[in-house]
Design a protein around this motif. Structure first.
Motif, mmCIF file in Angstrom:
data_model
loop_
_atom_site.group_PDB
_atom_site.id
_atom_site.type_symbol
_atom_site.label_atom_id
_atom_site.label_comp_id
_atom_site.label_asym_id
_atom_site.label_seq_id
_atom_site.Cartn_x
_atom_site.Cartn_y
_atom_site.Cartn_z
ATOM 1 N N LEU A 104 0.813 -1.214 0.000
ATOM 2 C CA LEU A 104 0.000 0.000 0.000
ATOM 3 C C LEU A 104 0.846 1.263 0.000
ATOM 4 O O LEU A 104 0.508 2.253 -0.654
ATOM 5 N N LEU A 105 1.980 1.248 0.724
ATOM 6 C CA LEU A 105 2.747 2.470 0.972
ATOM 7 C C LEU A 105 4.112 2.487 0.300
ATOM 8 O O LEU A 105 4.811 3.493 0.376
ATOM 9 N N GLY A 106 4.525 1.400 -0.345
ATOM 10 C CA GLY A 106 5.883 1.289 -0.865
ATOM 11 C C GLY A 106 6.126 2.068 -2.139
ATOM 12 O O GLY A 106 5.232 2.704 -2.703
ATOM 13 N N GLY A 107 7.369 1.988 -2.610
ATOM 14 C CA GLY A 107 7.782 2.726 -3.792
ATOM 15 C C GLY A 107 8.059 1.852 -4.992
ATOM 16 O O GLY A 107 8.715 2.282 -5.940
ATOM 17 N N SER A 108 7.569 0.596 -4.973
ATOM 18 C CA SER A 108 7.773 -0.326 -6.084
ATOM 19 C C SER A 108 6.417 -0.824 -6.585
ATOM 20 O O SER A 108 5.479 -0.990 -5.812
ATOM 21 N N ASN A 109 6.337 -1.078 -7.879
ATOM 22 C CA ASN A 109 5.097 -1.596 -8.451
ATOM 23 C C ASN A 109 4.815 -3.039 -8.048
ATOM 24 O O ASN A 109 3.657 -3.422 -7.896
ATOM 25 N N VAL A 110 5.876 -3.827 -7.874
ATOM 26 C CA VAL A 110 5.665 -5.279 -7.793
ATOM 27 C C VAL A 110 6.339 -5.945 -6.599
ATOM 28 O O VAL A 110 6.258 -7.162 -6.468
ATOM 29 N N GLN A 111 6.995 -5.203 -5.730
ATOM 30 C CA GLN A 111 7.708 -5.853 -4.631
ATOM 31 C C GLN A 111 6.734 -6.443 -3.619
ATOM 32 O O GLN A 111 5.753 -5.811 -3.242
ATOM 33 N N ILE A 112 7.043 -7.652 -3.157
ATOM 34 C CA ILE A 112 6.258 -8.337 -2.136
ATOM 35 C C ILE A 112 7.049 -8.326 -0.836
ATOM 36 O O ILE A 112 8.222 -8.722 -0.811
ATOM 37 N N GLY A 113 6.420 -7.879 0.244
ATOM 38 C CA GLY A 113 7.083 -7.834 1.538
ATOM 39 C C GLY A 113 6.534 -8.884 2.483
ATOM 40 O O GLY A 113 5.411 -9.365 2.333
ATOM 41 N N GLY A 114 7.350 -9.237 3.461
ATOM 42 C CA GLY A 114 6.928 -10.223 4.450
ATOM 43 C C GLY A 114 8.129 -10.770 5.197
ATOM 44 O O GLY A 114 9.247 -10.248 5.088
ATOM 45 N N PRO A 115 7.950 -11.830 5.978
ATOM 46 C CA PRO A 115 9.086 -12.447 6.675
ATOM 47 C C PRO A 115 10.071 -13.014 5.669
ATOM 48 O O PRO A 115 9.684 -13.498 4.609
ATOM 49 N N ALA A 116 11.359 -12.934 6.001
ATOM 50 C CA ALA A 116 12.394 -13.344 5.052
ATOM 51 C C ALA A 116 13.445 -14.192 5.745
ATOM 52 O O ALA A 116 13.686 -14.064 6.950
ATOM 53 N N GLY A 117 14.085 -15.033 4.956
ATOM 54 C CA GLY A 117 15.131 -15.893 5.506
ATOM 55 C C GLY A 117 16.314 -15.133 6.049
ATOM 56 O O GLY A 117 17.022 -15.618 6.941
ATOM 57 N N ALA A 118 16.554 -13.928 5.527
ATOM 58 C CA ALA A 118 17.700 -13.144 5.982
ATOM 59 C C ALA A 118 17.624 -12.823 7.467
ATOM 60 O O ALA A 118 18.649 -12.623 8.120
ATOM 61 N N PHE A 119 16.404 -12.775 8.018
ATOM 62 C CA PHE A 119 16.237 -12.386 9.417
ATOM 63 C C PHE A 119 16.348 -13.559 10.388
ATOM 64 O O PHE A 119 16.380 -13.348 11.604
ATOM 65 N N THR B 177 10.693 -7.557 5.302
ATOM 66 C CA THR B 177 11.445 -6.840 4.284
ATOM 67 C C THR B 177 10.963 -7.306 2.917
ATOM 68 O O THR B 177 10.031 -8.122 2.818
ATOM 69 N N GLY B 178 11.569 -6.781 1.846
ATOM 70 C CA GLY B 178 11.251 -7.268 0.515
ATOM 71 C C GLY B 178 11.793 -8.675 0.332
ATOM 72 O O GLY B 178 12.878 -8.999 0.813
ATOM 73 N N THR B 179 11.035 -9.519 -0.336
ATOM 74 C CA THR B 179 11.420 -10.924 -0.506
ATOM 75 C C THR B 179 11.601 -11.225 -1.987
ATOM 76 O O THR B 179 10.660 -11.084 -2.777
ATOM 77 N N ILE B 180 12.802 -11.642 -2.347
ATOM 78 C CA ILE B 180 13.131 -11.805 -3.764
ATOM 79 C C ILE B 180 12.326 -12.932 -4.412
ATOM 80 O O ILE B 180 11.761 -12.761 -5.497
ATOM 81 N N ALA B 181 12.240 -14.096 -3.754
ATOM 82 C CA ALA B 181 11.555 -15.241 -4.365
ATOM 83 C C ALA B 181 10.086 -14.919 -4.638
ATOM 84 O O ALA B 181 9.556 -15.208 -5.723
ATOM 85 N N ARG B 182 9.403 -14.313 -3.663
ATOM 86 C CA ARG B 182 7.984 -14.004 -3.843
ATOM 87 C C ARG B 182 7.791 -12.852 -4.832
ATOM 88 O O ARG B 182 6.809 -12.825 -5.575
ATOM 89 N N THR B 183 8.727 -11.910 -4.859
ATOM 90 C CA THR B 183 8.629 -10.820 -5.828
ATOM 91 C C THR B 183 8.804 -11.340 -7.248
ATOM 92 O O THR B 183 8.071 -10.936 -8.169
ATOM 93 N N VAL B 184 9.765 -12.236 -7.451
ATOM 94 C CA VAL B 184 9.972 -12.822 -8.780
ATOM 95 C C VAL B 184 8.729 -13.610 -9.201
ATOM 96 O O VAL B 184 8.275 -13.526 -10.355
ATOM 97 N N THR B 185 8.162 -14.379 -8.269
ATOM 98 C CA THR B 185 6.930 -15.110 -8.565
ATOM 99 C C THR B 185 5.810 -14.155 -8.945
ATOM 100 O O THR B 185 5.031 -14.413 -9.873
#
Length: 551
Positions: free
Chosen positions: A67-82, A327-335
């Motif tokens: 809703l508030l981000g600066g990307s058209n397609v980025q998906i946020g959520g829990p990530a393995g990096a954390f 944070t932004g999640t690469i796998a879900r964003t690519v999907t």
């Protein structure tokens, strides 16, 4: 009175592109929501939390980031990096400590975006990013060995690497063949699933071209593995630990917001963990957004500062609902992109899909074997690591190899905070050494009048290279009356370099030798005037061009 520092306006991307939303965004959101469900639970469990924490984060943070981000397609959520960072915080400070650290990290992320620091975060050296990315992948895989093998380890696993290895070795004899079979089957299925329907399909060509095969190929691999292996374990009554046996239940609704009960004295030790979460969240989200820009070049590029502000607000909201960092999640964003998403509406639908599944199908999730979730995370860890970079190290400099391998080892052995801090220090130190080596002081190649000695300065004259100017006074011939420095190739001058020029001028003055500067660039000349050195030297001693004719 106007605010003294430049700030970034709050302009969510959705506000300008929502009219461009299509049904393809809804379809992509549904697809990503189904993919996010097992990953959210797996990331939460690996972090030492209940599966519900991952689901809440995927819903609350996921919808706010879209809703508030600066990307058209980025998906946020829990990530393995954390996973590694969160596990350590929970072990040392408990759940309230994690919530407070996440709140603080969210505030820092918002301020980073508001003060336009998004571009700076993207300039973290690539060697550091690869080092800690591979280190995190190793730690994620290591954290899943217990459930992957079905080891009977009482209580929680320790966060320290060597304590983990000792615990695993001590309980290695309690491994469960059924759990290991499910884990291996999950990894094998995830690895084979994309190849079943690719150009070099492993299926009979007639079936691979059928409508049924095309429909099945759209199903996400993690969901197929989760459903098939859970059904298999349930039907065969396999003696394996499940979400239900470990955690009891999964809530059917979102919890009510609650402020964590912790005071300032308890919060002070969380400052460093909060900084780690903020830095890691910023790097991950902006790397993910850059990947999205490359995969969808026809869409507007992301706004890094707006993205950081959205990540900050999401991380401030998630812990209030019992969630974890996001944070932004690469796998879900690519999907999301491959499923046809073009606007942030897809990200909102993804979060609502996770919410709908949690409300309707939470009891079914209790039967999911932990070994299957461990298999998903092991596969995620393998895909997350950039292992080919280790094979390519021989092609790079010793400095690059030292930073990458050092960051990797420190991430695995100590923690991410230490790894990034020391990695940045090493990268800066090597940069200083390299820049000082590039700086040159050489005799002028021009014909100069008798009694005039000339030198050319090339590169950046800064604190790391001043020693070469300090040694210049000893190189002046005894019969010299004037020294001319040609600065047309001096690209940058700092205050330490200016002080070295002032000391050279004073040393020459004591010997009755004049100092003349030729072809000074605008940056160096501005600094000399502001510091008073131009007046000290005298405007007559500044030449627009180097004297003498070329050799």
């Amino acid at each position: 009175m106007a605010w003294p520092l430049p700030t970034h306006p709050f302009r969510p991307r959705l506000r300008t592109v929502w009219r461009e939303a299509r049904w393809s965004d809804v379809g992509a959101g549904l697809t990503v929501g189904v993919v996010a469900l097992p990953l959210a639970m797996a990331f939460a469990m690996a972090s030492g939390l209940a599966p519900a924490a991952g689901l809440v984060t995927a819903i609350v943070a996921g919808v706010l980031i879209s809703l508030l981000g600066g990307s058209n397609v980025q998906i946020g959520g829990p990530a393995g990096a954390f996973i590694v960072v969160v596990y350590g915080i929970v072990e040392r400070h408990g759940l309230p400590g994690l919530w407070v650290a996440t709140l603080m990290a969210g505030g820092l992320l918002f301020l980073m975006g508001w003060f336009r620091l998004g571009a700076l975060v993207r300039h973290v050296p690539v060697a550091i990013v690869i080092g800690f990315t591979n280190g995190i992948a190793v730690l994620i895989a290591l954290s899943q060995v217990r459930d992957f093998l079905g080891l009977q380890v009482p209580g929680k696993m320790p966060a320290d690497l060597f304590a983990q290895l000792a615990t695993l070795a001590r309980h290695a004899g309690s491994w469960n063949p059924a759990a290991l079979g499910l884990g291996l089957g999950c990894v094998a299925l995830l690895a084979l699933w994309p190849r079943l329907f690719g150009e070099r399909t492993l299926l009979p060509s007639e079936f691979a071209r059928s409508n049924a095969a095309r429909s099945v190929s759209r199903l996400p691999g993690p969901v197929v593995a989760l459903v098939m292996l859970t059904a298999l374990a349930t039907a065969l009554h396999l003696p394996v630990e499940t979400l239900g046996t470990r955690f009891g239940s999964i809530p059917h609704a979102l919890p009510s917001p609650a402020w964590p009960a912790i005071g300032w004295e308890s919060a002070k030790p969380l400052i460093i963990p909060a900084l780690t979460l903020a830095l890691l969240g910023a790097i991950e989200s902006l790397l993910c957004a850059r990947v999205a820009d490359k995969l969808a070049p026809e869409l507007p590029r992301h706004d890094p500062n707006q993205e950081l502000m959205a990540q900050g607000l999401a991380n401030m909201a998630s812990p209030l609902m019992g969630g974890m960092p996001a944070t932004g999640t690469i796998a879900r964003t690519v999907t999301n992109i491959r499923a046809g998403a073009r606007t942030p509406v897809a990200g909102v639908v993804h979060a609502l899909t996770v919410l709908a599944v949690m409300l309707v199908a939470a009891p079914l999730a209790l039967h999911v074997p932990l070994a299957v979730l461990a298999g998903i995370l092991v596969f995620v860890a393998w895909n997350r690591g950039e292992w080919h970079e280790f094979a390519r190290l021989r092609h790079f400099t010793v400095q690059y190899r030292t930073v990458l391998v050092g960051t990797f080892v420190l991430t695995v052995v100590f923690d991410l905070t230490v790894a990034v801090e020391i990695g940045l220090v090493l990268a800066c130190a090597f940069f200083i050494v390299r820049m000082s080596q590039l700086f040159r002081v050489s005799p002028s190649s021009r014909h100069l009048p008798e009694g005039v000695q000339g030198f050319e300065l090339m590169g950046s004259l800064f604190f790391g290279s001043v020693v070469k100017v300090e040694a210049l006074a000893a190189a002046i011939a005894p019969d010299t009356q004037t020294v001319v420095l040609d600065l047309h190739r001096l690209v940058q001058l700092d205050t330490s370099g200016l002080e070295a020029l002032r000391e050279l001028h004073q040393a020459l003055q004591r010997r009755g030798v004049a100092l003349v500067l030729a072809d000074v660039n605008e940056q160096a000349l501005s600094l000399m005037r502001r510091a008073g050195f131009a007046a000290e030297l005298g405007e007559a001693n500044f030449l627009p061009k180097m004297m003498g004719s070329p050799v």
